[in-house]
Motif scaffolding. Structure first.
Motif, PDB file in Angstrom:
ATOM      1  N   ALA A 252       0.831  -1.206   0.000  1.00  0.00           N
ATOM      2  CA  ALA A 252       0.000   0.000   0.000  1.00  0.00           C
ATOM      3  C   ALA A 252       0.864   1.255   0.000  1.00  0.00           C
ATOM      4  O   ALA A 252       0.598   2.216  -0.739  1.00  0.00           O
ATOM      5  CB  ALA A 252      -0.934  -0.005   1.210  1.00  0.00           C
ATOM      6  N   SER A 253       1.915   1.257   0.816  1.00  0.00           N
ATOM      7  CA  SER A 253       2.784   2.440   0.881  1.00  0.00           C
ATOM      8  C   SER A 253       3.593   2.602  -0.409  1.00  0.00           C
ATOM      9  O   SER A 253       3.777   3.723  -0.898  1.00  0.00           O
ATOM     10  CB  SER A 253       3.709   2.353   2.097  1.00  0.00           C
ATOM     11  OG  SER A 253       4.442   1.151   2.086  1.00  0.00           O
ATOM     12  N   GLY A 254       4.060   1.482  -0.981  1.00  0.00           N
ATOM     13  CA  GLY A 254       4.787   1.545  -2.236  1.00  0.00           C
ATOM     14  C   GLY A 254       3.915   2.047  -3.375  1.00  0.00           C
ATOM     15  O   GLY A 254       4.343   2.860  -4.199  1.00  0.00           O
ATOM     16  N   PHE A 255       2.675   1.579  -3.410  1.00  0.00           N
ATOM     17  CA  PHE A 255       1.731   2.024  -4.437  1.00  0.00           C
ATOM     18  C   PHE A 255       1.405   3.503  -4.234  1.00  0.00           C
ATOM     19  O   PHE A 255       1.305   4.267  -5.198  1.00  0.00           O
ATOM     20  CB  PHE A 255       0.466   1.173  -4.360  1.00  0.00           C
ATOM     21  CG  PHE A 255      -0.555   1.497  -5.425  1.00  0.00           C
ATOM     22  CD1 PHE A 255      -0.187   1.680  -6.743  1.00  0.00           C
ATOM     23  CD2 PHE A 255      -1.896   1.601  -5.096  1.00  0.00           C
ATOM     24  CE1 PHE A 255      -1.121   1.970  -7.723  1.00  0.00           C
ATOM     25  CE2 PHE A 255      -2.846   1.882  -6.061  1.00  0.00           C
ATOM     26  CZ  PHE A 255      -2.458   2.069  -7.377  1.00  0.00           C
ATOM     27  N   GLY A 256       1.248   3.916  -2.979  1.00  0.00           N
ATOM     28  CA  GLY A 256       0.969   5.316  -2.697  1.00  0.00           C
ATOM     29  C   GLY A 256       2.085   6.221  -3.177  1.00  0.00           C
ATOM     30  O   GLY A 256       1.845   7.270  -3.784  1.00  0.00           O
TER      31      GLY A 256
ATOM     32  N   PRO B  64      -3.114   8.022  11.443  1.00  0.00           N
ATOM     33  CA  PRO B  64      -1.978   8.875  11.059  1.00  0.00           C
ATOM     34  C   PRO B  64      -0.623   8.193  11.237  1.00  0.00           C
ATOM     35  O   PRO B  64       0.390   8.729  10.803  1.00  0.00           O
ATOM     36  CB  PRO B  64      -2.113  10.084  11.992  1.00  0.00           C
ATOM     37  CG  PRO B  64      -2.914   9.600  13.149  1.00  0.00           C
ATOM     38  CD  PRO B  64      -3.838   8.545  12.612  1.00  0.00           C
ATOM     39  N   ILE B  65      -0.596   7.022  11.882  1.00  0.00           N
ATOM     40  CA  ILE B  65       0.681   6.318  12.030  1.00  0.00           C
ATOM     41  C   ILE B  65       0.808   5.142  11.058  1.00  0.00           C
ATOM     42  O   ILE B  65       1.780   4.393  11.129  1.00  0.00           O
ATOM     43  CB  ILE B  65       0.896   5.836  13.485  1.00  0.00           C
ATOM     44  CG1 ILE B  65      -0.165   4.809  13.888  1.00  0.00           C
ATOM     45  CG2 ILE B  65       0.926   6.999  14.444  1.00  0.00           C
ATOM     46  CD1 ILE B  65       0.111   4.165  15.236  1.00  0.00           C
ATOM     47  N   ALA B  66      -0.166   4.979  10.163  1.00  0.00           N
ATOM     48  CA  ALA B  66      -0.073   3.932   9.140  1.00  0.00           C
ATOM     49  C   ALA B  66       1.011   4.308   8.139  1.00  0.00           C
ATOM     50  O   ALA B  66       1.188   5.486   7.797  1.00  0.00           O
ATOM     51  CB  ALA B  66      -1.411   3.754   8.437  1.00  0.00           C
ATOM     52  N   ALA B  67       1.728   3.323   7.644  1.00  0.00           N
ATOM     53  CA  ALA B  67       2.853   3.582   6.737  1.00  0.00           C
ATOM     54  C   ALA B  67       2.421   4.355   5.499  1.00  0.00           C
ATOM     55  O   ALA B  67       3.085   5.307   5.079  1.00  0.00           O
ATOM     56  CB  ALA B  67       3.502   2.254   6.335  1.00  0.00           C
ATOM     57  N   VAL B  68       1.280   3.975   4.912  1.00  0.00           N
ATOM     58  CA  VAL B  68       0.839   4.644   3.690  1.00  0.00           C
ATOM     59  C   VAL B  68       0.509   6.106   3.958  1.00  0.00           C
ATOM     60  O   VAL B  68       0.780   6.984   3.121  1.00  0.00           O
ATOM     61  CB  VAL B  68      -0.375   3.903   3.067  1.00  0.00           C
ATOM     62  CG1 VAL B  68      -1.595   3.949   3.986  1.00  0.00           C
ATOM     63  CG2 VAL B  68      -0.721   4.481   1.699  1.00  0.00           C
TER      64      VAL B  68
END
Length: 461
Positions: free
Chosen positions: A134-138, A418-422
């Motif tokens: 998810a973070s990489g895609f973001g 707000p602390i989620a990687a994405v």
């Protein structure tokens, strides 16, 4: 009641250490072992049934972990590792970036900023099926789609809100959580995806897009100061842009990340072929075809062999992160069950007149709260979803009525934390606060969550 009190204390302890950035796996393993030890100390139950016991209840604690590794790594773990490795290979050869660039090209020609914003949400939620991180895609969308939205006149924070929620529903046959959910209700991943996730997911994705259209347009008009910087080309650092650079590849490479799903769907919908195509076989075929294409394109066997190392590394990464998380979460769940905490909770809910649907709302609330606190949808989902079949049986409802909303909500709630990687990655790329970004994602995600649960009840209750 003692078991429920102990469980509550341990859950609070787990949340405290996860908030302190302790890795989830050792925290969950420790919590599960502690609960099983206390089960034996206070005589609250047994650890393993007679057919699986080692003969010593104390050794049964370790045996339960051994059994979990044996059962999960053999089937579920292999699926997760193959798909994770395939995703890394697609990133390595530039196919994932090619897919995103091809998909967003038509959007760049549209002129209405908030229509493009809503379509970005829809498109992103479909593309997320083929990109596991998810973070990489973001971050990839921050490099490719974010400048387009900002140039059209959308505020930086509105563009980030849409990008941060492109993986929010978390649906698709490649997700580790979805594969686990399917196994818990006794289904293969593709039938689970087609029969349950698709009808609910489509409604969720459309709701999310519509909510973004109205909410972001309204808030942009209400807060004109947030429109500052609308003429910038991008708000990503050179290092972040470089991290997402991909080699120039032929246009058809955009289809390569979709090959496993296309193969499974084709042979699944055409049973007359006589071929039984599961996700493992489809993924391996896709890897071999891609490697052959890479060899023919470059005429360099050494390069093809070196690039495939991304697949092995991806498999290892999935084993080290996701599979171990599944086993750790199952150990945690085993501790809760052995204490009798779940039986007590269900009896209390039944005495309060909640029933099976009431238990669904209880577990959804637990998943949302835990995800907001930890920032990890997977960690909370894997920790609590193994309880679903037992809870469903005792509550008299189909397991899917618990598993499906927990599956979706664990991913949706991630876009509120707000602390989620994405959230951190997307906000950081635009120079914004993750807390401010969470305020912008709240209403769209809340609307999508409500519709998701409502459609689940309408279709499957």
């Amino acid at each position: 009641m003692l078991g429920l009190i102990i469980a509550a204390i341990v859950v609070v302890w787990v949340a405290r250490f996860v908030l302190k950035k302790y890795p989830a796996q050792p925290v969950l393993f420790t919590a599960g072992i502690v609960m099983m030890i206390l089960t034996l100390v206070f005589g609250l139950g047994e650890i393993l049934p007679a057919k699986q016991t080692t003969g010593s209840p104390w050794l049964d604690i370790i045996q339960s972990i051994s059994l979990a590794f044996s059962s999960r790594a053999a089937k579920l773990g292999m699926i997760i590792m193959l798909i994770g490795g395939f995703s890394k290979y697609m990133d390595c050869i530039g196919a994932s970036t090619a897919l995103v660039r091809l998909a967003i090209k038509p959007l760049q020609k549209l002129g209405h900023p908030y229509i493009v914003l809503a379509l970005t949400s829809i498109l992103g939620n479909f593309l997320a099926m083929f990109i596991s991180s998810a973070s990489g895609f973001g971050l990839l969308l921050m490099v490719t789609m974010y400048p387009v939205l900002v140039r059209l006149g959308v505020s930086r924070i509105a563009a980030c809100a849409v990008i941060a929620t492109t993986s929010a529903p978390g649906w698709g046959p490649a997700g580790a959580d979805n594969i686990f959910a399917a196994e818990l209700i006794g289904m293969e991943i593709v039938p689970y995806f087609m029969q349950y996730q698709v009808p609910v997911g489509l409604c969720t994705v459309l709701t999310l897009a519509l909510a973004h259209f109205f909410v972001q347009r309204y808030l942009d008009a209400k807060n004109p100061d947030e429109m500052a910087g609308k003429d910038v080309a991008a708000a990503v650092t050179a290092e972040q842009a470089k991290a997402q650079e991909a080699p120039e590849v032929p246009g058809f490479y955009a289809l390569l990340p979709t090959l496993p799903l296309l193969l499974v769907l084709f042979f699944g919908l055409n049973e007359g072929t006589g071929i039984n195509m599961d996700i493992n076989l489809a993924t391996l075929i896709s890897i071999f075809l891609t490697m052959l294409i890479e060899f023919l394109r470059h005429r360099d066997g050494l390069k093809a062999c070196k690039d495939i190392s991304a697949f092995w590394n991806g498999m290892g990464l999935q084993m080290a992160t996701v599979v171990t998380l599944v086993v750790a979460a199952e150990t945690f769940s085993k501790g809760l069950i052995s204490l009798g905490a779940i039986d007590t909770l269900i009896q209390g809910a039944q005495n309060a007149g909640l029933g099976g649907i009431g238990m669904m709302f209880v577990f959804v609330a637990i998943i949302i709260a835990a995800t907001l606190i930890t920032g990890s949808g997977n960690a909370t989902f894997f920790a609590f979803v193994p309880l679903a079949p037992k809870v469903a049986a005792l509550s008299g409802i189909a397991p899917v009525l618990l598993v499906l909303p927990m599956n979706f909500v664990s991913n949706l709630a991630r876009s509120l934390s707000p602390i989620a990687a994405v959230m951190i990655v997307v906000a950081g790329a635009a120079g914004l606060s993750p807390m401010d970004l969470a305020k912008r994602t709240f209403l769209p995600v809340a609307a999508a969550t409500i519709v998701n649960i409502a459609i689940t009840l309408i279709l499957f209750f």
